[in-house]
Scaffold this motif. Structure first.
Motif, PDB file in Angstrom:
ATOM      1  N   GLY A  38      78.278 -96.403  49.649  1.00 30.39           N
ATOM      2  CA  GLY A  38      77.123 -97.275  49.815  1.00 30.39           C
ATOM      3  C   GLY A  38      76.437 -96.986  51.127  1.00 30.39           C
ATOM      4  N   SER A  39      75.193 -97.389  51.214  1.00 28.56           N
ATOM      5  CA  SER A  39      74.428 -97.061  52.414  1.00 28.56           C
ATOM      6  C   SER A  39      74.765 -97.971  53.590  1.00 28.56           C
ATOM      7  N   GLY A  40      75.113 -99.233  53.356  1.00 21.65           N
ATOM      8  CA  GLY A  40      75.313-100.163  54.449  1.00 21.65           C
ATOM      9  C   GLY A  40      76.756-100.360  54.857  1.00 21.65           C
ATOM     10  N   GLN A  41      77.667 -99.517  54.418  1.00 21.58           N
ATOM     11  CA  GLN A  41      79.079 -99.742  54.699  1.00 21.58           C
ATOM     12  C   GLN A  41      79.588 -98.682  55.668  1.00 21.58           C
ATOM     13  N   GLN A  42      79.485 -98.974  56.954  1.00 21.30           N
ATOM     14  CA  GLN A  42      79.911 -98.020  57.974  1.00 21.30           C
ATOM     15  C   GLN A  42      81.425 -97.941  58.119  1.00 21.30           C
ATOM     16  N   VAL A  43      82.145 -98.971  57.694  1.00 20.67           N
ATOM     17  CA  VAL A  43      83.608 -98.923  57.816  1.00 20.67           C
ATOM     18  C   VAL A  43      84.210 -97.896  56.859  1.00 20.67           C
ATOM     19  N   HIS A  44      83.481 -97.517  55.818  1.00 18.14           N
ATOM     20  CA  HIS A  44      83.958 -96.538  54.838  1.00 18.14           C
ATOM     21  C   HIS A  44      83.471 -95.118  55.158  1.00 18.14           C
ATOM     22  N   ARG A  45      82.675 -94.958  56.194  1.00 16.52           N
ATOM     23  CA  ARG A  45      82.052 -93.662  56.483  1.00 16.52           C
ATOM     24  C   ARG A  45      83.101 -92.581  56.764  1.00 16.52           C
ATOM     25  N   GLY A  46      84.141 -92.885  57.540  1.00 14.85           N
ATOM     26  CA  GLY A  46      85.170 -91.890  57.865  1.00 14.85           C
ATOM     27  C   GLY A  46      85.936 -91.445  56.630  1.00 14.85           C
ATOM     28  N   ALA A  47      86.274 -92.398  55.757  1.00 15.06           N
ATOM     29  CA  ALA A  47      86.989 -92.055  54.524  1.00 15.06           C
ATOM     30  C   ALA A  47      86.098 -91.215  53.611  1.00 15.06           C
ATOM     31  N   LEU A  48      84.823 -91.570  53.534  1.00 12.72           N
ATOM     32  CA  LEU A  48      83.881 -90.815  52.704  1.00 12.72           C
ATOM     33  C   LEU A  48      83.722 -89.387  53.214  1.00 12.72           C
ATOM     34  N   ASP A  49      83.596 -89.236  54.537  1.00  7.85           N
ATOM     35  CA  ASP A  49      83.481 -87.893  55.117  1.00  7.85           C
ATOM     36  C   ASP A  49      84.786 -87.102  54.952  1.00  7.85           C
ATOM     37  N   PHE A  50      85.931 -87.764  55.084  1.00  7.65           N
ATOM     38  CA  PHE A  50      87.213 -87.090  54.891  1.00  7.65           C
ATOM     39  C   PHE A  50      87.321 -86.544  53.468  1.00  7.65           C
ATOM     40  N   VAL A  51      86.933 -87.349  52.494  1.00 10.72           N
ATOM     41  CA  VAL A  51      86.982 -86.904  51.098  1.00 10.72           C
ATOM     42  C   VAL A  51      86.018 -85.753  50.881  1.00 10.72           C
ATOM     43  N   PHE A  52      84.837 -85.832  51.487  1.00 10.26           N
ATOM     44  CA  PHE A  52      83.824 -84.788  51.305  1.00 10.26           C
ATOM     45  C   PHE A  52      84.269 -83.461  51.907  1.00 10.26           C
ATOM     46  N   TRP A  53      84.856 -83.495  53.121  1.00 10.07           N
ATOM     47  CA  TRP A  53      85.175 -82.253  53.817  1.00 10.07           C
ATOM     48  C   TRP A  53      86.603 -81.773  53.616  1.00 10.07           C
ATOM     49  N   HIS A  54      87.575 -82.673  53.502  1.00 11.46           N
ATOM     50  CA  HIS A  54      88.969 -82.237  53.505  1.00 11.46           C
ATOM     51  C   HIS A  54      89.683 -82.352  52.159  1.00 11.46           C
ATOM     52  N   LEU A  55      89.170 -83.105  51.220  1.00 14.62           N
ATOM     53  CA  LEU A  55      89.842 -83.213  49.924  1.00 14.62           C
ATOM     54  C   LEU A  55      89.899 -81.888  49.171  1.00 14.62           C
ATOM     55  N   PRO A  56      88.838 -81.055  49.166  1.00 15.06           N
ATOM     56  CA  PRO A  56      88.979 -79.754  48.492  1.00 15.06           C
ATOM     57  C   PRO A  56      90.094 -78.893  49.088  1.00 15.06           C
ATOM     58  N   GLN A  57      90.250 -78.922  50.409  1.00 16.15           N
ATOM     59  CA  GLN A  57      91.324 -78.161  51.045  1.00 16.15           C
ATOM     60  C   GLN A  57      92.690 -78.738  50.691  1.00 16.15           C
ATOM     61  N   LEU A  58      92.790 -80.063  50.643  1.00 16.65           N
ATOM     62  CA  LEU A  58      94.044 -80.701  50.237  1.00 16.65           C
ATOM     63  C   LEU A  58      94.424 -80.303  48.820  1.00 16.65           C
ATOM     64  N   LEU A  59      93.455 -80.320  47.924  1.00 19.22           N
ATOM     65  CA  LEU A  59      93.714 -79.941  46.535  1.00 19.22           C
ATOM     66  C   LEU A  59      94.169 -78.488  46.438  1.00 19.22           C
ATOM     67  N   TYR A  60      93.569 -77.617  47.217  1.00 21.83           N
ATOM     68  CA  TYR A  60      93.905 -76.200  47.165  1.00 21.83           C
ATOM     69  C   TYR A  60      95.289 -75.925  47.751  1.00 21.83           C
ATOM     70  N   LYS A  61      95.608 -76.565  48.874  1.00 29.09           N
ATOM     71  CA  LYS A  61      96.867 -76.293  49.564  1.00 29.09           C
ATOM     72  C   LYS A  61      98.059 -77.019  48.948  1.00 29.09           C
ATOM     73  N   ASN A  62      97.837 -78.063  48.153  1.00 30.60           N
ATOM     74  CA  ASN A  62      98.921 -78.856  47.583  1.00 30.60           C
ATOM     75  C   ASN A  62      98.772 -78.951  46.067  1.00 30.60           C
ATOM     76  N   PRO A  63      99.054 -77.883  45.336  1.00 30.68           N
ATOM     77  CA  PRO A  63      98.826 -77.897  43.888  1.00 30.68           C
ATOM     78  C   PRO A  63      99.792 -78.790  43.114  1.00 30.68           C
ATOM     79  N   HIS A  64     100.933 -79.149  43.700  1.00 28.91           N
ATOM     80  CA  HIS A  64     101.915 -79.967  42.985  1.00 28.91           C
ATOM     81  C   HIS A  64     101.800 -81.450  43.323  1.00 28.91           C
ATOM     82  N   THR A  65     100.781 -81.832  44.057  1.00 22.65           N
ATOM     83  CA  THR A  65     100.540 -83.226  44.405  1.00 22.65           C
ATOM     84  C   THR A  65      99.337 -83.725  43.625  1.00 22.65           C
ATOM     85  N   GLN A  66      99.437 -84.939  43.109  1.00 22.49           N
ATOM     86  CA  GLN A  66      98.340 -85.542  42.353  1.00 22.49           C
ATOM     87  C   GLN A  66      97.470 -86.345  43.311  1.00 22.49           C
TER      88      GLN A  66
END
Length: 169
Positions: A38-66
């Protein structure tokens, strides 16, 4: 190149995926990420950015984790880790930046660099290799399911190449 379109196309390159530093411990089976978009929720900004930038790397490096993401279902951003022994760890990432989240996960839930190097060297030994330089098998005939050596056993005529195309009478 069609994969270089969109927001931050560098996330779709192999070099970016391989540069990820988050190798989760093998006891972690499931990671859930709860955050709001959402646009007005700054408390979620870090989690949103983490998912955007680091989740693809997590998925690639940890294939046996859901990995499961829940969007717009929680008032505060929370990451949960479920272990193989049945325990659960909840991390509140409310008002934290993506770098703070990354460093916390790396320091508490990831393997050390020494453990990662040991796993990489352990995986380098390929059991399918054979020949003079191999430790296990000197010839392919020693691998179960292969044709035996022609020096030890005479092959039937239909398997030998010179009789393949001749008519039998």
């Amino acid at each position: 190149m069609p994969f270089m379109k969109g927001r931050a196309p560098v996330r779709r390159t192999m070099k970016y995926l391989q540069d990820g530093a988050l190798h989760l411990k093998s006891e972690i089976q499931v990671m859930t990420l709860n955050y709001n978009i959402g646009s007005g929720q700054q408390v979620h900004r870090g989690a949103l950015d983490f998912v955007f930038w680091h989740l693809p790397q997590l998925l690639y490096k940890n294939p046996h984790t859901q990995f499961v993401t829940f969007k717009n279902l929680t008032p505060t951003p929370v990451f949960q880790f479920f272990f193989s022994n049945g325990k659960k760890l909840v991390i509140d990432v409310d008002s934290h930046s993506k770098d703070e989240i990354h460093s916390f996960i790396r320091s508490t839930l990831c393997k050390t660099e020494k453990e990662v190097e040991e796993e990489e060297t352990k995986d380098e030994k390929n059991p399918a290799l054979f020949g003079l330089g191999s430790d296990s098998k000197k010839c392919i005939c020693q691998i179960p399911g292969q044709v035996p050596c022609s020096g030890a056993v005479i092959l039937p005529p239909q398997i030998r190449g010179r009789h393949r195309y001749t008519k039998e009478s």
